[in-house]
Design an enzyme around this catalytic site. Sequence first.
Site, PDB file in Angstrom:
ATOM      1  N   LYS A 163      52.242-112.116  -7.618  1.00  0.00           N
ATOM      2  CA  LYS A 163      53.196-112.815  -8.491  1.00  0.00           C
ATOM      3  C   LYS A 163      52.608-114.088  -9.089  1.00  0.00           C
ATOM      4  CE  LYS A 163      56.323-110.002  -6.872  1.00  0.00           C
ATOM      5  NZ  LYS A 163      57.236-109.141  -7.564  1.00  0.00           N
TER       6      LYS A 163
HETATM    7  C1  LIG Z   1      53.623-107.648  -2.116  1.00  0.00           C
HETATM    8  C2  LIG Z   1      54.360-106.843  -3.145  1.00  0.00           C
HETATM    9  N1  LIG Z   1      53.901-105.628  -3.444  1.00  0.00           N
HETATM   10  C3  LIG Z   1      54.516-104.857  -4.353  1.00  0.00           C
HETATM   11  C4  LIG Z   1      55.675-105.272  -4.983  1.00  0.00           C
HETATM   12  C5  LIG Z   1      56.313-104.378  -6.011  1.00  0.00           C
HETATM   13  O1  LIG Z   1      56.020-104.827  -7.299  1.00  0.00           O
HETATM   14  P1  LIG Z   1      57.014-104.460  -8.506  1.00  0.00           P
HETATM   15  O2  LIG Z   1      58.329-105.017  -8.113  1.00  0.00           O
HETATM   16  O3  LIG Z   1      56.433-105.117  -9.689  1.00  0.00           O
HETATM   17  O4  LIG Z   1      57.057-102.983  -8.576  1.00  0.00           O
HETATM   18  C6  LIG Z   1      56.197-106.537  -4.684  1.00  0.00           C
HETATM   19  C7  LIG Z   1      57.427-107.074  -5.314  1.00  0.00           C
HETATM   20  O5  LIG Z   1      57.655-107.057  -6.434  1.00  0.00           O
HETATM   21  C8  LIG Z   1      55.503-107.345  -3.770  1.00  0.00           C
HETATM   22  O6  LIG Z   1      55.934-108.576  -3.503  1.00  0.00           O
HETATM   23  N1  LIG Z   2      59.195-107.807  -4.732  1.00  0.00           N
HETATM   24  C1  LIG Z   2      59.787-108.803  -5.524  1.00  0.00           C
HETATM   25  C2  LIG Z   2      61.128-108.432  -6.031  1.00  0.00           C
HETATM   26  C3  LIG Z   2      61.379-109.064  -7.366  1.00  0.00           C
HETATM   27  O1  LIG Z   2      60.505-108.501  -8.279  1.00  0.00           O
HETATM   28  P1  LIG Z   2      60.177-109.063  -9.705  1.00  0.00           P
HETATM   29  O2  LIG Z   2      58.750-108.696  -9.900  1.00  0.00           O
HETATM   30  O3  LIG Z   2      61.095-108.396 -10.626  1.00  0.00           O
HETATM   31  O4  LIG Z   2      60.364-110.541  -9.737  1.00  0.00           O
HETATM   32  C4  LIG Z   2      59.747-110.123  -4.782  1.00  0.00           C
HETATM   33  O5  LIG Z   2      58.804-110.338  -4.078  1.00  0.00           O
HETATM   34  O6  LIG Z   2      60.613-110.935  -4.884  1.00  0.00           O
END
Ligand SMILES: Cc1ncc(COP(=O)(O)O)c(C=O)c1O
Ligand SMILES: N[C@@H](CCOP(=O)(O)O)C(=O)O
Length: 463
Positions: free
Chosen positions: A112
């Site tokens: 993120k």
């Molecule tokens: C460590 C981790 N892996 C994978 C994901 C999944 O990613 P996305 O929500 O973009 O599919 C998340 C949360 O979004 C996460 O925090």
């Molecule tokens: N896994 C995410 C959930 C939110 O996902 P986002 O990519 O739409 O912000 C988290 O870690 O909070």
Amino acid sequence: MQFVSTRGLAPALSFSDAMLAGLASDGGLYLPETWPQLSTAEIAAYAGKPYAEVAFDIIRRFSAGDIPDADLHEIVTAAYGTFRHPSVTPIVEIEPNHFVLELFHGPTLAFKDVAMQFLARAMDHVLTRRGLRATIVGATSGDTGSAAIEAFRGRDTTDIFILHPRGRTSDVQRRQMTTVLDANVHNIALEGTFDDCQSIVKGLFNNHRFRDSVRLSGVNSINWGRIVAQIVYYFTAAVSLGAPHRQVSFTVPTGNFGDIFAGYAAKRMGLPIDRLIIATNANDILKRTLASGRYQVNGVEPTISPSMDIQISSNFERLLFEAVGRDGAAVRTMMDGLKQSGGFAVPEAALAAIRAEFAAGTTDERATGATMAGTLADSGYLLDPHTAVGVHVARSHLAGGAPMLSLATAHPAKFPAAVKAATGVEPALPVWLADLNERPERFDVLANDQGAVETYIKTRTRA
Ligand SMILES: Cc1ncc(COP(=O)(O)O)c(C=O)c1O
Ligand SMILES: N[C@@H](CCOP(=O)(O)O)C(=O)O
């Protein structure tokens, strides 16, 4: 470049306005009107370039004419200067033809940071130029919240309110959020699941009077400003393995579908991606949808990869919009079905289009643990549980194909209990987080009630 809503009723907006809006006023998600196209020569020219330069070149294809190039250059240089690896997102080979793309070298140890370090600076830039303040909201299962709080803390232009599901994140994830005591940071521990948090955030956007009164803006991947920054590492990783002269595949641990949608966007822009593989934990709505053609929400099941404990996968709406030929009315019908009965059928042609681009696989808890233990034993590489979900699914797609990149979405030290239980190794937090357990926490517990969250925000925001 203008940005259009997946539901077809909101006005098209510029890059900056779409970024500040977060969610479109018709409840849809913004997408670029057309996909910028990169030639083979342009992609090949990324080889050996610093990450920030590639980020600048890709993001400016969406923001040109809106954010001045010199300002964008400053923003990406500062954003990727916060990463502790010179390549920003390096790759490591864990077995023949299988690489992990390490996305966890930013300040909060999860992928993120790649988008959030950009987004916070870009929003700050636009708000400052316009002389405005905004109220930022976000729902998190752990990682988005910590990355957003780190990126927005102390900024004068924004107050940030992050909703996390009480008791459903790892202790490290929670503490990374709740120990940040800057005055503009507000943590809400909601009595509910991540989906409840996300549904309240969307509800806040859909309450137009509230939205306007606090100048609401969002930092979840519903915000195009998140996705655009995530497109970049698909290009840098693929180029480092021989693209555009060679195809590569990606496996992505998936929850809200933002990360893998960025891979789809890279492909639409000309990156030669062979397969995009969705990897889920027991919360396998996407795998079921690809198999059956029906998107149907079940209850959320807690797992050792808690950040993916998601059923309502917001960005899938962006893919549906693409798959139905950008027909907003068709998307509205599906989203109405989701609201009314927790599910909808994906039209046959759209399903075929999705299946042509994506494969999907699920990893259960036992296999996630075994993948962490086995990869450590065989390759000396310690995976976090989310990455392990991806690596396990990727392994069934390795034979004879293009090189496989599994996205390593978090550092194992964010999930020490799960990693230790699976491998016997307790990963240490880096030095800047070493005293995390001793830092005082600040958060408020709220009921799963949109009205209570609105009141909480109204009485605290400066916007
Ligand atoms: C460590 C981790 N892996 C994978 C994901 C999944 O990613 P996305 O929500 O973009 O599919 C998340 C949360 O979004 C996460 O925090
Ligand atoms: N896994 C995410 C959930 C939110 O996902 P986002 O990519 O739409 O912000 C988290 O870690 O909070």
